[in-house]
Scaffold this motif. Structure first.
Motif, PDB file in Angstrom:
ATOM      1  N   SER A 165       0.858  -1.188   0.000  1.00 59.32           N
ATOM      2  CA  SER A 165       0.000   0.000   0.000  1.00 59.32           C
ATOM      3  C   SER A 165       0.889   1.230   0.000  1.00 59.32           C
ATOM      4  O   SER A 165       1.730   1.383   0.892  1.00 59.32           O
ATOM      5  CB  SER A 165      -0.915   0.007   1.231  1.00 59.32           C
ATOM      6  OG  SER A 165      -1.518   1.267   1.407  1.00 59.32           O
ATOM      7  N   ARG A 166       0.695   2.089  -0.993  1.00 60.06           N
ATOM      8  CA  ARG A 166       1.502   3.305  -1.028  1.00 60.06           C
ATOM      9  C   ARG A 166       1.120   4.286   0.076  1.00 60.06           C
ATOM     10  O   ARG A 166       2.002   4.942   0.640  1.00 60.06           O
ATOM     11  CB  ARG A 166       1.413   3.961  -2.404  1.00 60.06           C
ATOM     12  CG  ARG A 166       2.065   3.124  -3.494  1.00 60.06           C
ATOM     13  CD  ARG A 166       2.445   3.961  -4.695  1.00 60.06           C
ATOM     14  NE  ARG A 166       2.939   3.122  -5.783  1.00 60.06           N
ATOM     15  CZ  ARG A 166       4.197   2.702  -5.901  1.00 60.06           C
ATOM     16  NH1 ARG A 166       5.080   3.057  -4.978  1.00 60.06           N
ATOM     17  NH2 ARG A 166       4.563   1.943  -6.910  1.00 60.06           N
ATOM     18  N   PRO A 167      -0.165   4.448   0.432  1.00 60.93           N
ATOM     19  CA  PRO A 167      -0.457   5.310   1.591  1.00 60.93           C
ATOM     20  C   PRO A 167       0.215   4.824   2.871  1.00 60.93           C
ATOM     21  O   PRO A 167       0.705   5.639   3.654  1.00 60.93           O
ATOM     22  CB  PRO A 167      -1.984   5.249   1.688  1.00 60.93           C
ATOM     23  CG  PRO A 167      -2.435   4.972   0.283  1.00 60.93           C
ATOM     24  CD  PRO A 167      -1.407   4.064  -0.287  1.00 60.93           C
ATOM     25  N   ALA A 168       0.236   3.508   3.078  1.00 60.67           N
ATOM     26  CA  ALA A 168       0.931   2.992   4.263  1.00 60.67           C
ATOM     27  C   ALA A 168       2.429   3.241   4.173  1.00 60.67           C
ATOM     28  O   ALA A 168       3.082   3.567   5.179  1.00 60.67           O
ATOM     29  CB  ALA A 168       0.657   1.497   4.417  1.00 60.67           C
ATOM     30  N   ALA A 169       2.998   3.102   2.972  1.00 59.42           N
ATOM     31  CA  ALA A 169       4.418   3.398   2.789  1.00 59.42           C
ATOM     32  C   ALA A 169       4.697   4.870   3.052  1.00 59.42           C
ATOM     33  O   ALA A 169       5.725   5.225   3.631  1.00 59.42           O
ATOM     34  CB  ALA A 169       4.859   3.008   1.378  1.00 59.42           C
ATOM     35  N   LEU A 170       3.768   5.740   2.627  1.00 59.23           N
ATOM     36  CA  LEU A 170       3.918   7.164   2.914  1.00 59.23           C
ATOM     37  C   LEU A 170       3.933   7.418   4.410  1.00 59.23           C
ATOM     38  O   LEU A 170       4.751   8.204   4.924  1.00 59.23           O
ATOM     39  CB  LEU A 170       2.775   7.935   2.258  1.00 59.23           C
ATOM     40  CG  LEU A 170       2.623   9.404   2.657  1.00 59.23           C
ATOM     41  CD1 LEU A 170       3.861  10.189   2.292  1.00 59.23           C
ATOM     42  CD2 LEU A 170       1.385  10.007   2.003  1.00 59.23           C
ATOM     43  N   LEU A 171       3.053   6.741   5.143  1.00 63.71           N
ATOM     44  CA  LEU A 171       3.018   6.901   6.594  1.00 63.71           C
ATOM     45  C   LEU A 171       4.339   6.437   7.219  1.00 63.71           C
ATOM     46  O   LEU A 171       4.854   7.075   8.151  1.00 63.71           O
ATOM     47  CB  LEU A 171       1.844   6.109   7.165  1.00 63.71           C
ATOM     48  CG  LEU A 171       1.639   6.164   8.681  1.00 63.71           C
ATOM     49  CD1 LEU A 171       1.363   7.590   9.118  1.00 63.71           C
ATOM     50  CD2 LEU A 171       0.493   5.240   9.100  1.00 63.71           C
ATOM     51  N   ALA A 172       4.888   5.342   6.702  1.00 60.45           N
ATOM     52  CA  ALA A 172       6.153   4.831   7.239  1.00 60.45           C
ATOM     53  C   ALA A 172       7.292   5.812   7.004  1.00 60.45           C
ATOM     54  O   ALA A 172       8.113   6.062   7.900  1.00 60.45           O
ATOM     55  CB  ALA A 172       6.476   3.478   6.605  1.00 60.45           C
ATOM     56  N   ILE A 173       7.361   6.382   5.805  1.00 56.51           N
ATOM     57  CA  ILE A 173       8.424   7.340   5.504  1.00 56.51           C
ATOM     58  C   ILE A 173       8.258   8.608   6.326  1.00 56.51           C
ATOM     59  O   ILE A 173       9.232   9.166   6.852  1.00 56.51           O
ATOM     60  CB  ILE A 173       8.438   7.648   3.999  1.00 56.51           C
ATOM     61  CG1 ILE A 173       8.921   6.420   3.233  1.00 56.51           C
ATOM     62  CG2 ILE A 173       9.336   8.831   3.694  1.00 56.51           C
ATOM     63  CD1 ILE A 173      10.310   5.961   3.617  1.00 56.51           C
ATOM     64  N   ALA A 174       7.027   9.074   6.451  1.00 51.85           N
ATOM     65  CA  ALA A 174       6.792  10.271   7.259  1.00 51.85           C
ATOM     66  C   ALA A 174       7.211  10.030   8.703  1.00 51.85           C
ATOM     67  O   ALA A 174       7.853  10.885   9.333  1.00 51.85           O
ATOM     68  CB  ALA A 174       5.316  10.668   7.186  1.00 51.85           C
ATOM     69  N   GLY A 175       6.864   8.856   9.235  1.00 55.65           N
ATOM     70  CA  GLY A 175       7.261   8.551  10.603  1.00 55.65           C
ATOM     71  C   GLY A 175       8.760   8.433  10.769  1.00 55.65           C
ATOM     72  O   GLY A 175       9.317   8.840  11.787  1.00 55.65           O
ATOM     73  N   THR A 176       9.432   7.885   9.749  1.00 52.86           N
ATOM     74  CA  THR A 176      10.883   7.722   9.834  1.00 52.86           C
ATOM     75  C   THR A 176      11.604   9.054   9.750  1.00 52.86           C
ATOM     76  O   THR A 176      12.527   9.335  10.518  1.00 52.86           O
ATOM     77  CB  THR A 176      11.370   6.794   8.709  1.00 52.86           C
ATOM     78  OG1 THR A 176      10.735   5.513   8.842  1.00 52.86           O
ATOM     79  CG2 THR A 176      12.868   6.610   8.767  1.00 52.86           C
ATOM     80  N   VAL A 177      11.206   9.884   8.806  1.00 50.11           N
ATOM     81  CA  VAL A 177      11.908  11.146   8.577  1.00 50.11           C
ATOM     82  C   VAL A 177      11.571  12.177   9.647  1.00 50.11           C
ATOM     83  O   VAL A 177      12.449  12.896  10.133  1.00 50.11           O
ATOM     84  CB  VAL A 177      11.559  11.690   7.176  1.00 50.11           C
ATOM     85  CG1 VAL A 177      12.139  13.079   6.973  1.00 50.11           C
ATOM     86  CG2 VAL A 177      12.079  10.742   6.101  1.00 50.11           C
ATOM     87  N   PHE A 178      10.305  12.248  10.045  1.00 48.11           N
ATOM     88  CA  PHE A 178       9.881  13.279  10.981  1.00 48.11           C
ATOM     89  C   PHE A 178       9.801  12.794  12.417  1.00 48.11           C
ATOM     90  O   PHE A 178       9.340  13.519  13.284  1.00 48.11           O
ATOM     91  CB  PHE A 178       8.505  13.828  10.579  1.00 48.11           C
ATOM     92  CG  PHE A 178       8.467  14.412   9.206  1.00 48.11           C
ATOM     93  CD1 PHE A 178       9.057  15.619   8.929  1.00 48.11           C
ATOM     94  CD2 PHE A 178       7.846  13.746   8.166  1.00 48.11           C
ATOM     95  CE1 PHE A 178       9.037  16.162   7.667  1.00 48.11           C
ATOM     96  CE2 PHE A 178       7.806  14.271   6.893  1.00 48.11           C
ATOM     97  CZ  PHE A 178       8.411  15.486   6.638  1.00 48.11           C
ATOM     98  N   MET A 179      10.229  11.564  12.667  1.00 47.92           N
ATOM     99  CA  MET A 179       9.989  10.961  13.968  1.00 47.92           C
ATOM    100  C   MET A 179      10.705  11.710  15.082  1.00 47.92           C
ATOM    101  O   MET A 179      11.856  12.090  14.963  1.00 47.92           O
ATOM    102  CB  MET A 179      10.452   9.513  13.988  1.00 47.92           C
ATOM    103  CG  MET A 179      10.026   8.790  15.255  1.00 47.92           C
ATOM    104  SD  MET A 179      10.956   7.280  15.552  1.00 47.92           S
ATOM    105  CE  MET A 179      12.499   7.927  16.144  1.00 47.92           C
ATOM    106  N   THR A 180       9.987  11.902  16.151  1.00 51.17           N
ATOM    107  CA  THR A 180      10.556  12.361  17.406  1.00 51.17           C
ATOM    108  C   THR A 180       9.669  11.808  18.503  1.00 51.17           C
ATOM    109  O   THR A 180       8.487  11.548  18.284  1.00 51.17           O
ATOM    110  CB  THR A 180      10.634  13.890  17.467  1.00 51.17           C
ATOM    111  OG1 THR A 180      11.240  14.280  18.699  1.00 51.17           O
ATOM    112  CG2 THR A 180       9.271  14.521  17.376  1.00 51.17           C
ATOM    113  N   ALA A 181      10.227  11.596  19.655  1.00 49.58           N
ATOM    114  CA  ALA A 181       9.452  10.983  20.727  1.00 49.58           C
ATOM    115  C   ALA A 181       8.328  11.904  21.173  1.00 49.58           C
ATOM    116  O   ALA A 181       8.412  13.123  21.012  1.00 49.58           O
ATOM    117  CB  ALA A 181      10.363  10.666  21.907  1.00 49.58           C
TER     118      ALA A 181
END
Length: 793
Positions: free
Chosen positions: A281-297
């Motif tokens: 799923s590309r929307p799920a992949a988008l969520l994964a990338i957003a979480g990886t790049v923008f992640m902060t606790a």
């Protein structure tokens, strides 16, 4: 009887045709100007496909030109990247790794393979004294793919999986964000001119010195302390050295400006490819990338962002080994997902994939071996689950585990010589330090055991919030047993365990976290997409849930009003208040769903999305809401204060460049600079600029990161303040500058082979007698370069 003749029986003659009347002239309406057709104003399909990448490239080029890179260097580096890495690597990918993928994904894979093959070619080329033989691998690749008929077809781009326009723009905007982040966090504070160059991050001259070492020597040693073995992840420096030889670009420009951006872009694309391959799923992949790049606790405190809430990212300008290792590790995960879940069970058909897997695992071994133990743990988990579930040993997972274990053992025994480099078993050392940062007692007070336990619970809660999407897989438990999911969960668990179990004076255990969290984020995004689709949540409901999570985090922050570091006299128990409130909200909502009989799947999906939104989205959105950040940002967890410009000697860059141009790579230099400028009392031995600027080995400069120094480190005393272990060598070195004589300078020449002296005349003075016994060859500002004559005795 019918008496008609046959002639008379024929069909009656047709009636005469009437002359058609001319149509009445149509009443013509006054003509109106036609609106231009929109399709004619839009760019061609091919142009639309390349527009996102083109815009990102233009932004990157404009940024680099603005921050000091010449157009000539930019053109040379682009040609080297395309012709020397990406194109030959892509050709090999097409020949060895069939399958469905987009052109962008294929280019990213080819670039990563190009980096790996460049390493393996440069090492023997440099060892033989002919570094430009590194060009043999792209030349040989082009020759083979032009002359061998079976390979010639790969020059033509095969049909690729069509890429949705929104997905292309998503990747482009993510890369653009990384460029802008590079401007804000690195380019503006790391100039290319002296003396402000000397105020760079403490590790940057260390990396620059290692590039110079790999440019001129192999096997490498520590250039700042002559004779010390380089027991470190040094493969990335072979790339910088090879790029400098091929293009003629200064290593300084490559390190501070050029090389990291393509690595970041390729890594982002590969992580998105893995996420799409796992989630489908590309929307799920988008969520994964957003979480990886923008992640902060999920930081629920007001004030500065410190302690456990500053996590080391998957990419870093000041840590090129981390970014390079992550880039080479991503294809390993991608290939393993294919091999573990593919329906092909014929080893011969997968030979290309296994060959690529071996290449990338060996490359990771020397680029960042931190990735290998978590990978082994993930593969061991796959083997265990498959044995229990299917009563058979999965041969692909077992073979990959053997390959990983062999490379990990080789790295530890051969590349690192068994050195621990300050890493030791020290459970919860990170959280003890976090308690000190949060309470304002950093390094001054040992935290009570109950406080350490409480901070550990907070840390676990932060991790649970960040990756709570994994719970979404419980609605389809079989998905948790997918080999790819087990692999990523096993890797992530091993990384978190290493962070909690190990200790390091410079927080080196956080590199394990950086190695694993992108893949845990992929599984979390997968779980969220599964439960949302299974519950058939409308997009509007999802938006409500995200908004509720963001507002919950914001209100808790504001209402609890806990500011860090805590004010003197305030008990550390207040640290638990915001997170206790968050946990209470979750428990109350869950209890309400159960008691009202509304515990449907959609309701639970709503709760999971709300809880997930408290993490990365809330931590970012609360920064732009009023009142959330009323205290100026402080230094991140473990950051070292920079050198002040006033403490930097004038002319050091010119003196170092002159020495590089007028000496042989094998010449040994002595210097009186051992401490970071401005940090001489006590002496912070992280001083590497002489070796970095001259690209020459130094008898004794800075010794913090040597294996010998780290072997003497014990908790409680920073390794940068440990004295040099060879007191006699240091005394002879300093005597040549403080009390110069024919004897003191002659001993350096006879005993150690020193040929050059690099003096900071702020210490020695312009009236020093060094010139009576060594030949002054160059002076610039505060720095002077002397050559010891061959006849010194």
């Amino acid at each position: 009887m019918d008496t008609t003749s046959p002639a008379s029986a024929s069909a009656p003659s047709p009636a005469p045709l009437e002359t058609p009347r001319a149509p009445a002239p149509a009443r013509r309406r006054p003509s109106r100007p036609r609106a231009p057709r929109l399709r004619r104003t839009l760019p061609a399909p091919r142009l639309r496909r390349i527009l996102p990448a083109t815009c990102t490239a233009v932004l990157a080029y404009a940024t680099l030109l603005l921050y000091g890179v010449s157009a000539t260097d930019l053109t040379l580096f682009t040609a080297y990247l395309i012709l020397g890495l990406t194109l030959p690597g892509t050709l090999i990918i097409r020949a060895t790794y069939p399958g469905e993928r987009t052109l962008t994904e294929e280019i990213a894979l080819g670039t990563a393979l190009g980096y790996a093959l460049e390493i393996f070619t440069y090492i023997p080329a440099r060892a033989t004294g002919l570094p430009l033989l590194v060009l043999t691998w792209p030349i040989a690749t082009y020759t083979l793919f032009l002359t061998v008929p079976r390979l010639r077809k790969h020059w033509n781009s095969r049909p690729h999986t069509p890429t949705p326009t929104w997905w292309s723009w998503t990747l482009a905007l993510t890369c653009a964000y990384l460029i802008l982040l590079s401007i804000a966090r690195f380019f503006r504070g790391h100039t290319l001119t002296w003396p402000t160059l000397a105020t760079a991050s403490v590790d940057m001259p260390f990396h620059l010195a290692l590039i110079g070492e790999l440019k001129h020597h192999l096997p490498p040693t520590v250039p700042m302390v002559d004779g010390e073995p380089l027991l470190y992840h040094w493969f990335v420096y072979t790339h910088y050295a090879a790029a400098s030889w091929i293009t003629g670009i200064e290593p300084l420009v490559l390190l501070f400006r050029l090389s990291m951006l393509p690595m970041m872009a390729a890594l982002t694309i590969l992580l998105a490819m893995i996420a799409h391959r796992l989630t489908r799923s590309r929307p799920a992949a988008l969520l994964a990338i957003a979480g990886t790049v923008f992640m902060t606790a999920p930081n629920l405190y007001l004030g500065v962002n410190i302690g456990m809430f500053t996590w080391r990212g998957f990419q870093s300008w000041t840590g090129p080994t981390q970014t390079f290792g992550a880039l080479l590790f991503a294809p390993v995960v991608l290939l393993l997902v294919d091999l573990l879940e593919g329906h092909r069970r014929r080893w011969r058909r997968d030979a290309g994939r296994w060959l690529l897997l071996g290449v990338f695992v060996v490359a990771v071994m020397g680029a960042k071996a931190t990735h290998l133990p978590p990978l082994a743990a993930g593969l061991a988990a796959v083997v265990g689950v498959e044995v229990i579930r299917r009563r058979r040993v999965p041969r692909p997972a077992l073979a990959a585990l053997g390959m990983t274990a062999a490379c990990s053992l080789f790295a530890q025994v051969v590349l690192f010589g068994g050195a621990r480099q300050g890493m030791m078993v020290d459970p919860l050392s990170l959280l003890r330090r976090a308690w000190g940062e949060l309470t304002g007692h950093a390094g001054a007070v040992e935290p009570p055991p109950l406080s350490v336990l409480g901070v550990t619970v907070l840390y676990a809660l932060c991790l649970a919030v960040t990756w709570c999407g994994i719970l979404g897989l419980l609605c389809r438990p079989r998905l948790l047993l997918r080999p790819a999911v087990v692999l990523l969960l096993g890797m992530g668990a091993a990384c978190v365990g290493a962070v909690l179990l190990l200790g390091h004076p410079h927080l080196g255990q956080l590199y394990f976290f950086g190695a694993g969290y992108p893949y845990l984020m992929i599984v979390a995004a997968y779980g969220l997409s599964v439960i949302v689709r299974r519950a058939r949540m409308p997009l509007r409901t999802i938006a409500y849930a995200v908004g509720a999570g963001v507002m919950t985090a914001y209100l808790i922050r504001m209402l609890c009003d806990v500011r860090t570091p805590l004010a003197p006299g305030r008990p550390d128990t207040v640290l638990y208040l915001p997170y206790a409130a968050l946990l209470a909200v979750v428990v109350l909502v869950a209890a309400a769903l159960v008691t009202t009989g509304r515990g449907s799947l959609r309701a639970w999906a709503f709760v999971v999305v709300v809880f997930a939104a408290v993490g990365p989205p809330a931590a970012w959105f609360t920064r732009v809401l009023p009142g959330a950040e009323s205290v100026p940002a402080a230094r991140t967890f473990g950051e070292v204060p920079p050198v002040a410009v006033q403490a930097v000697p004038q002319g050091a860059l010119e003196a170092g460049r002159w020495l590089r141009a007028h000496s042989d790579p094998g010449d040994l230099v002595a210097t009186d600079a051992h401490c970071r400028w401005g940090y001489e009392d006590p002496c912070d031995s992280r001083q590497f600029w002489v070796a970095a600027l001259s690209e020459r080995r130094v008898l004794v400069e800075g010794w913090t990161y040597t294996a010998a120094n780290m072997s003497h480190w014990r908790p409680g005393f920073p390794p940068e303040y440990l004295p040099f272990w060879d007191g006699e060598r240091l005394a002879l070195n300093d005597a040549a500058f403080r009390t110069p004589s024919e004897a003191t300078i002659g001993r350096l020449r006879e005993r150690y082979g020193v040929r050059w002296l690099f003096a900071d005349e702020r210490r020695t003075g312009r009236t020093s007698r060094i010139g009576d016994f060594a030949e002054l060859r160059f002076r610039s500002g505060d720095c002077a370069v002397y050559r010891i004559p061959d006849g010194s005795a």
